[in-house]
Design a protein around this motif. Structure first.
Motif, PDB file in Angstrom:
ATOM      1  N   ALA A 145       0.848  -1.192   0.000  1.00  0.00           N
ATOM      2  CA  ALA A 145       0.000   0.000   0.000  1.00  0.00           C
ATOM      3  C   ALA A 145       0.883   1.241   0.000  1.00  0.00           C
ATOM      4  O   ALA A 145       1.511   1.571   1.003  1.00  0.00           O
ATOM      5  CB  ALA A 145      -0.915  -0.004   1.227  1.00  0.00           C
ATOM      6  N   LEU A 146       0.925   1.947  -1.134  1.00  0.00           N
ATOM      7  CA  LEU A 146       1.825   3.079  -1.299  1.00  0.00           C
ATOM      8  C   LEU A 146       1.046   4.390  -1.318  1.00  0.00           C
ATOM      9  O   LEU A 146       0.096   4.539  -2.087  1.00  0.00           O
ATOM     10  CB  LEU A 146       2.621   2.936  -2.605  1.00  0.00           C
ATOM     11  CG  LEU A 146       3.337   1.599  -2.831  1.00  0.00           C
ATOM     12  CD1 LEU A 146       4.069   1.615  -4.174  1.00  0.00           C
ATOM     13  CD2 LEU A 146       4.296   1.285  -1.698  1.00  0.00           C
ATOM     14  N   SER A 147       1.456   5.331  -0.461  1.00  0.00           N
ATOM     15  CA  SER A 147       0.865   6.677  -0.433  1.00  0.00           C
ATOM     16  C   SER A 147      -0.652   6.609  -0.404  1.00  0.00           C
ATOM     17  O   SER A 147      -1.342   7.268  -1.183  1.00  0.00           O
ATOM     18  CB  SER A 147       1.344   7.499  -1.643  1.00  0.00           C
ATOM     19  OG  SER A 147       2.744   7.626  -1.635  1.00  0.00           O
ATOM     20  N   THR A 148      -1.180   5.823   0.514  1.00  0.00           N
ATOM     21  CA  THR A 148      -2.609   5.555   0.489  1.00  0.00           C
ATOM     22  C   THR A 148      -3.231   5.644   1.875  1.00  0.00           C
ATOM     23  O   THR A 148      -2.612   6.095   2.838  1.00  0.00           O
ATOM     24  CB  THR A 148      -2.870   4.188  -0.174  1.00  0.00           C
ATOM     25  OG1 THR A 148      -4.269   4.070  -0.467  1.00  0.00           O
ATOM     26  CG2 THR A 148      -2.443   3.034   0.712  1.00  0.00           C
ATOM     27  N   GLN A 171       3.641  -0.706   3.907  1.00  0.00           N
ATOM     28  CA  GLN A 171       3.073   0.624   3.718  1.00  0.00           C
ATOM     29  C   GLN A 171       4.209   1.634   3.576  1.00  0.00           C
ATOM     30  O   GLN A 171       5.118   1.686   4.410  1.00  0.00           O
ATOM     31  CB  GLN A 171       2.205   1.005   4.927  1.00  0.00           C
ATOM     32  CG  GLN A 171       0.742   1.213   4.601  1.00  0.00           C
ATOM     33  CD  GLN A 171      -0.002   1.863   5.750  1.00  0.00           C
ATOM     34  OE1 GLN A 171       0.011   1.361   6.881  1.00  0.00           O
ATOM     35  NE2 GLN A 171      -0.647   2.972   5.481  1.00  0.00           N
ATOM     36  N   CYS A 172       4.154   2.456   2.534  1.00  0.00           N
ATOM     37  CA  CYS A 172       5.137   3.513   2.310  1.00  0.00           C
ATOM     38  C   CYS A 172       4.386   4.814   2.049  1.00  0.00           C
ATOM     39  O   CYS A 172       3.335   4.808   1.397  1.00  0.00           O
ATOM     40  CB  CYS A 172       6.041   3.195   1.121  1.00  0.00           C
ATOM     41  SG  CYS A 172       6.977   1.661   1.259  1.00  0.00           S
ATOM     42  N   HIS A 173       4.957   5.932   2.529  1.00  0.00           N
ATOM     43  CA  HIS A 173       4.257   7.217   2.387  1.00  0.00           C
ATOM     44  C   HIS A 173       5.271   8.360   2.380  1.00  0.00           C
ATOM     45  O   HIS A 173       6.321   8.266   3.013  1.00  0.00           O
ATOM     46  CB  HIS A 173       3.287   7.413   3.555  1.00  0.00           C
ATOM     47  CG  HIS A 173       2.033   8.138   3.174  1.00  0.00           C
ATOM     48  ND1 HIS A 173       0.799   7.526   3.111  1.00  0.00           N
ATOM     49  CD2 HIS A 173       1.810   9.432   2.821  1.00  0.00           C
ATOM     50  CE1 HIS A 173      -0.119   8.411   2.747  1.00  0.00           C
ATOM     51  NE2 HIS A 173       0.471   9.571   2.571  1.00  0.00           N
ATOM     52  N   GLY A 174       4.921   9.414   1.667  1.00  0.00           N
ATOM     53  CA  GLY A 174       5.748  10.606   1.653  1.00  0.00           C
ATOM     54  C   GLY A 174       5.387  11.547   2.791  1.00  0.00           C
ATOM     55  O   GLY A 174       4.213  11.866   2.986  1.00  0.00           O
ATOM     56  N   SER A 175       6.399  12.003   3.504  1.00  0.00           N
ATOM     57  CA  SER A 175       6.143  12.885   4.653  1.00  0.00           C
ATOM     58  C   SER A 175       5.647  14.264   4.235  1.00  0.00           C
ATOM     59  O   SER A 175       5.082  15.001   5.050  1.00  0.00           O
ATOM     60  CB  SER A 175       7.416  13.028   5.494  1.00  0.00           C
ATOM     61  OG  SER A 175       8.472  13.581   4.712  1.00  0.00           O
ATOM     62  N   ALA A 187      -3.027   6.669  10.038  1.00  0.00           N
ATOM     63  CA  ALA A 187      -4.305   6.244  10.613  1.00  0.00           C
ATOM     64  C   ALA A 187      -4.669   4.842  10.127  1.00  0.00           C
ATOM     65  O   ALA A 187      -5.189   4.019  10.901  1.00  0.00           O
ATOM     66  CB  ALA A 187      -5.398   7.241  10.255  1.00  0.00           C
ATOM     67  N   ALA A 188      -4.402   4.560   8.841  1.00  0.00           N
ATOM     68  CA  ALA A 188      -4.663   3.216   8.318  1.00  0.00           C
ATOM     69  C   ALA A 188      -3.776   2.195   9.024  1.00  0.00           C
ATOM     70  O   ALA A 188      -4.242   1.112   9.410  1.00  0.00           O
ATOM     71  CB  ALA A 188      -4.420   3.189   6.814  1.00  0.00           C
ATOM     72  N   ARG A 189      -2.519   2.556   9.177  1.00  0.00           N
ATOM     73  CA  ARG A 189      -1.592   1.652   9.864  1.00  0.00           C
ATOM     74  C   ARG A 189      -2.066   1.385  11.297  1.00  0.00           C
ATOM     75  O   ARG A 189      -2.099   0.225  11.746  1.00  0.00           O
ATOM     76  CB  ARG A 189      -0.203   2.288   9.882  1.00  0.00           C
ATOM     77  CG  ARG A 189       0.826   1.581  10.752  1.00  0.00           C
ATOM     78  CD  ARG A 189       2.038   2.470  10.925  1.00  0.00           C
ATOM     79  NE  ARG A 189       3.029   1.889  11.821  1.00  0.00           N
ATOM     80  CZ  ARG A 189       4.096   2.541  12.269  1.00  0.00           C
ATOM     81  NH1 ARG A 189       4.321   3.792  11.881  1.00  0.00           N
ATOM     82  NH2 ARG A 189       4.953   1.952  13.072  1.00  0.00           N
ATOM     83  N   VAL A 199       2.364  -4.432  10.386  1.00  0.00           N
ATOM     84  CA  VAL A 199       2.555  -3.552   9.235  1.00  0.00           C
ATOM     85  C   VAL A 199       3.999  -3.076   9.196  1.00  0.00           C
ATOM     86  O   VAL A 199       4.519  -2.549  10.180  1.00  0.00           O
ATOM     87  CB  VAL A 199       1.616  -2.334   9.302  1.00  0.00           C
ATOM     88  CG1 VAL A 199       1.818  -1.432   8.094  1.00  0.00           C
ATOM     89  CG2 VAL A 199       0.161  -2.784   9.409  1.00  0.00           C
ATOM     90  N   GLU A 200       4.651  -3.273   8.053  1.00  0.00           N
ATOM     91  CA  GLU A 200       5.991  -2.715   7.851  1.00  0.00           C
ATOM     92  C   GLU A 200       5.819  -1.326   7.244  1.00  0.00           C
ATOM     93  O   GLU A 200       5.287  -1.183   6.145  1.00  0.00           O
ATOM     94  CB  GLU A 200       6.803  -3.615   6.924  1.00  0.00           C
ATOM     95  CG  GLU A 200       8.226  -3.112   6.705  1.00  0.00           C
ATOM     96  CD  GLU A 200       9.058  -4.051   5.843  1.00  0.00           C
ATOM     97  OE1 GLU A 200      10.027  -3.573   5.219  1.00  0.00           O
ATOM     98  OE2 GLU A 200       8.749  -5.259   5.793  1.00  0.00           O
TER      99      GLU A 200
END
Length: 227
Positions: A145-148, A171-175, A187-189, A199-200
């Motif tokens: 799940a990327l940027s989601t 899970q990966c996301h941009g700060s 919040a999803a995590r 969750v990684e």
């Protein structure tokens, strides 16, 4: 929006491995993009030939998107407004979930075991990957799940599949993401962790995009869950 219980398979791009496919990554694009969006990343993942990974990049159908003035564009579901955590297009989410399930079933029919299938997505596509993957009846290799963010999260506890309670989740996301603020990803995590999922999580100093470090991490994670 049509509500077919058995939707036809979406148009898609399929990248076959050099040897016979024994694993598959089904990767959903974000709002307004199409299946071509993440095709160039495959060669950067560094996956060994012996893993036999097929990549499937479906195209979302074009629908009117309310938040964009009703403009017709590829989308997995409608976005009704900025308060979309309270005003969600449940019918659209469920239809796209069935469409992803049909793609999984197609890979199963081609001889790929469910335990060798990863469902993945970016932004809106990632929301569908999470929604469908956590509810899928058979064990999956992983959910990326990327940027989601999470859609229909209140139903997860009741609908979660026992087969995927231990599924690997990346899970990966941009700060600095202005489109999907990192707080929505967190919040999803937190929702998943509260229900016992492992969750990684990785964050990167970027906006609503992918970066080289993230691509490297995705490659490492895929090598691990498909080993």
């Amino acid at each position: 929006m049509a509500d077919d219980s058995k939707p036809t398979l979406l148009e898609r791009i399929v990248l076959e491995p050099a040897k016979s496919a024994t694993a598959c990554v089904i990767w959903l694009h974000g709002l307004g993009a199409d299946g071509h969006d993440f095709v160039p990343i495959v060669r950067e993942l560094g996956l060994p030939t012996e893993l036999g990974v097929r990549f499937v990049f479906p195209h979302a159908p074009a629908i009117g998107v309310t938040i964009n003035g009703g403009m017709v564009m590829p989308a997995w579901y409608d976005i009704l407004g900025m308060d979309f955590e309270r005003r969600e297009d449940e019918a659209g989410v469920l239809l796209s979930t069935r469409r992803l399930e049909a793609l999984i079933a197609d890979q199963r029919a081609q001889g790929i075991a469910s335990e060798r299938i990863v469902v993945a997505g970016f932004s809106q596509g990632g929301a569908i990957a999470l929604h469908a993957g956590l509810r899928h009846a058979e064990p999956l290799a992983g959910i990326m799940a990327l940027s989601t963010y999470m859609v229909l999260g209140e139903s997860l506890e009741a609908q979660a599949s026992e087969a995927n309670r231990g599924v690997p989740i990346l899970q990966c996301h941009g700060s600095q993401d202005p489109m999907v603020p990192i707080g929505r990803g967190q919040a999803a995590r937190e929702r998943m962790e509260a229900l016992g999922y492992a969750v990684e999580w990785h964050s990167y100093p970027m906006q609503h995009q992918v970066c080289a470090e993230e691509i490297d991490e995705v490659g490492r994670w895929l090598r691990r869950v498909l080993a």
